[in-house]
Design a protein around this motif. Structure first.
Motif, mmCIF file in Angstrom:
data_model
loop_
_atom_site.group_PDB
_atom_site.id
_atom_site.type_symbol
_atom_site.label_atom_id
_atom_site.label_comp_id
_atom_site.label_asym_id
_atom_site.label_seq_id
_atom_site.Cartn_x
_atom_site.Cartn_y
_atom_site.Cartn_z
ATOM 1 N N ARG A 263 0.831 -1.210 -0.014
ATOM 2 C CA ARG A 263 0.108 0.105 -0.092
ATOM 3 C C ARG A 263 0.888 1.351 -0.067
ATOM 4 O O ARG A 263 0.504 2.500 -0.422
ATOM 5 C CB ARG A 263 -0.804 -0.002 1.249
ATOM 6 C CG ARG A 263 -2.095 -0.798 1.265
ATOM 7 C CD ARG A 263 -3.014 -0.364 0.045
ATOM 8 N NE ARG A 263 -4.079 -1.434 -0.228
ATOM 9 C CZ ARG A 263 -4.411 -1.656 -1.627
ATOM 10 N NH1 ARG A 263 -3.742 -1.075 -2.439
ATOM 11 N NH2 ARG A 263 -5.461 -2.735 -1.552
ATOM 12 N N ARG B 172 -8.003 3.342 4.040
ATOM 13 C CA ARG B 172 -8.450 2.056 3.556
ATOM 14 C C ARG B 172 -9.175 1.093 4.599
ATOM 15 O O ARG B 172 -9.000 -0.167 4.847
ATOM 16 C CB ARG B 172 -7.318 1.291 2.987
ATOM 17 C CG ARG B 172 -6.571 2.008 1.830
ATOM 18 C CD ARG B 172 -7.316 2.217 0.631
ATOM 19 N NE ARG B 172 -7.091 3.222 -0.153
ATOM 20 C CZ ARG B 172 -6.052 3.183 -1.130
ATOM 21 N NH1 ARG B 172 -5.322 2.011 -1.243
ATOM 22 N NH2 ARG B 172 -5.550 4.250 -1.759
ATOM 23 N N GLU C 174 -9.534 -5.389 3.798
ATOM 24 C CA GLU C 174 -8.115 -4.614 4.279
ATOM 25 C C GLU C 174 -7.865 -4.605 5.576
ATOM 26 O O GLU C 174 -6.787 -5.082 6.032
ATOM 27 C CB GLU C 174 -8.361 -3.099 3.472
ATOM 28 C CG GLU C 174 -6.870 -2.393 3.532
ATOM 29 C CD GLU C 174 -6.318 -2.796 2.167
ATOM 30 O OE1 GLU C 174 -5.046 -2.083 2.228
ATOM 31 O OE2 GLU C 174 -6.726 -3.164 1.279
#
Length: 633
Positions: free
Chosen positions: A354, A486, A491
């Motif tokens: 990420r 997120r 996630e």
């Protein structure tokens, strides 16, 4: 420091812990509650009061850095001679000091040996990172599971490769160590346990030397470490443990908070102290973190603020992921303009790949950053694929990068159950393929592509700048401003978290993230990504519909990538890719289509300004894209 001085500045809970000179003592230390101050003062009081000699105290923690910090603080308190070590360094010292030399040289890292073994695995497992295999072996060793027992005891645990292959890797790793005369860190602990079990003289000498023990971060103890601690203790109860089961996030290493929670049962009469005054965060941040407490189980601790009030915690849904990123970048710049150093801000995420989502936008904005687990271009995928491209001037960039990625074991449909390092590597490979496809216009070269990547992802601050790191790496750290993006299902909780225990650990990870913030905390999630995280409900954030999502500055209703423009462009792309006989992403990647849908260009000149639309793609697809958009009402 005199016995009276050790109490200076302590709150009542801390003072009670310091006054408890004799064990057993269990200190349940909430985040930011001054646990290191408390246990070093307690040790100083044990020595200063004459209850124990400094050389009869063994203090154990989990990292060399933490052990060094403990020794430094004790010196400042005027205490010398206390042994403050990690479990492994303490065990090694005992083997040497009690007359048993380790039977081999210690292997500094499992990765080198496992990399060679991994290269012999059948496809598609041949390219799995050695780090994931090392973590799995440590998971087994820390539970004292031998290779012969692994398949039967793996249970619902999901290894990074099929269990039968993992057994082969584990057996070959252990055999290779024996043949080369090597031992690893888990062997050191096992050898120390065996020493105490088989050598009565060594056991008696040790028990005569060390009379009391302090264990920091006790929520992170695993079975192997606990077994060694039991041997150190014998039948005695002079033990002080400190930890926070709410911050137990290392189950993948075998760590369990149960030893901390179970302390009063194992040692009747245990003095229990709760440290709940928090010196780190504002009342607003603690109010949010405490909302998770009813769902965390274990030993209840409600953090109470010492600091004065600050800004409210921001819960910010965004229309899409680019909008979420733009919003975070804008807030970082605003905080910096108001005097917050970039180094005192952090973006925390669940998995390391990420970082890429933020590296390029921060670099474009001229904001320095540092990636604690390795930036995109410093990770293995880019390190292996880009150097040959830098030395060449090929124009078939997309096909060459794709071929290189496939050679590295890239799969377009990433399977479930991958280890964290392999998941990061697969996502990095996919991103390189996408970026190459977007860059390839038939004219520019592979060397140009590498130079473009280095320019776009060049914001790594070399130890300075905004911190980009995983939630696991953030434990033990603190920042003035923390961004938690997120927060969606898949996630956090992560998609691999399928059992109740795994989801509980994901919740604790979020708790760790929340309690890293000192003054500013921003929690966000992209609505288009899917269902908001279940943890948002536990934080008492109302469920958010797409209509409630707040666009970043410059967005408007037409920017919703789930809207008609994006849908129409995807339909066109599918038809065009079939006609050309190429994958859809070669025409345009989703990110480019989303940006086209957001901007809704009306001329070729407008379309040329969209990132990912080069000269060749403009000539090849430009008119069709504009015609498609013009047909959307």
């Amino acid at each position: 420091m005199t016995p009276t001085d050790v109490f200076t500045g302590l709150n009542p809970e801390q003072r009670r812990a310091v006054e408890a000179l004799r064990g057993p003592v269990c200190i349940l230390a909430g985040a930011g509650s001054g646990k290191t101050t408390t246990i070093t003062r307690r040790i100083a009081h044990q020595v200063g009061s004459g209850a124990f000699g400094a050389d009869s105290i063994l203090a154990v923690t989990f990292t060399d850095k933490a052990a060094g910090e403990m020794r430094t603080r004790l010196r400042h308190l005027g205490v010398e001679g206390v042994r403050a070590r990690t479990f492994h360094s303490a065990a090694l010292a005992q083997l040497h000091g009690l007359g048993q030399q380790p039977p081999g040289q210690i292997l500094p890292s499992k990765a080198v040996a496992l990399r060679q073994i991994a290269n012999t695995l059948p496809r598609p497992y041949r390219f799995r990172p050695a780090g994931d295999l090392a973590n799995e072996i440590e998971w087994a060793r820390n539970r004292r599971i031998a290779p012969s027992e692994y398949a039967a005891r793996v249970g619902d645990h999901e290894p990074p490769i099929p269990a039968d292959l993992m057994v082969r890797v584990y057996e070959r790793y252990e055999k290779g160590k024996r043949e080369r005369g090597l031992i690893d860190f888990e062997d050191v602990l096992e050898l120390a346990i065996r020493l105490f079990d088989t050598d009565e003289d060594a056991r008696m000498r040790f028990h005569a030397r060390y009379r009391t023990f302090t264990v920091d971060e006790y929520q992170d103890v695993n079975l192997l470490q606990q077994t060694l601690l039991d041997r150190w203790m014998g039948e005695r109860d002079e033990l002080c443990v400190v930890g926070d089961d709410y911050q137990s996030i290392y189950a993948f290493t075998g760590a369990s908070p149960e030893y901390l929670i179970d302390m009063p049962r194992r040692f009747p009469g245990t003095t229990i102290v709760r440290l709940e005054e928090n010196y780190r965060s504002t009342p607003q941040i603690l109010d949010v973190a405490n909302r998770l407490v009813p769902h965390l189980g274990g030993a209840k601790k409600t953090l109470r603020p010492v600091k004065s009030a600050g800004p409210d915690v921001a819960f910010e849904p965004a229309v899409n992921e680019p909008a979420e990123v733009r919003n975070i970048v804008g807030k970082i710049r605003a905080l910096h303009d108001d005097g917050t150093a970039y180094e005192d801000m952090a973006i925390l995420f669940r998995i390391n790949f990420r970082s890429e989502d933020f590296e390029e936008p921060l670099s474009t904005a001229g904001i320095p950053y540092q990636v604690r687990d390795g930036a995109f271009l410093a990770r293995s995928a880019a390190r292996r694929i880009l150097p040959p491209l830098r030395r060449r001037r090929h124009t078939d960039i997309a096909s060459r990068v794709r071929a290189a990625a496939l050679k590295e074991g890239w799969v377009e449909d990433v399977p479930d159950g991958l280890g964290d390092q392999e998941m990061t590597r697969q996502n990095d490979l996919a991103r390189l393929v996408r970026l190459a496809a977007e860059f390839d216009d038939g004219n520019r070269t592979s060397a140009d592509f590498v130079a473009d990547l280095e320019a776009r992802f060049s914001g790594d601050g070399d130890g300075r700048g905004v911190n980009l790191l995983t939630l696991h790496r953030a434990k033990g750290l603190e920042f003035s401003a923390v961004f938690l993006p997120r927060l969606v299902e898949g996630e956090i909780p992560f998609k691999r978290a399928k059992s109740e225990a795994a989801v509980s650990e994901e919740r604790r990870l979020l708790y760790v993230g929340l309690t890293r913030a000192k003054s500013h905390l921003v929690v966000s999630w992209p609505v288009e990504r899917g269902r908001p995280s279940r943890f948002l409900t536990e934080l008492r954030v109302a469920a958010v519909s797409r209509r409630a999502a707040v666009p970043a500055p410059g967005d408007d209703d037409k920017t919703d990538p789930a809207g008609p423009e994006f849908a129409a462009l995807k339909t066109w792309r599918l038809e065009r890719s079939k006609a050309d006989g190429v994958p859809a992403y070669v025409v345009f990647h989703d990110a480019t289509l989303k940006e086209i849908a957001r901007r809704r260009p009306e001329t070729r000149a407008d379309l040329a300004q969209v990132p990912g639309v080069g000269g060749t793609k403009l000539e090849r697809y430009g008119d069709e894209v504009l015609d498609t958009l013009s047909g959307v009402i």
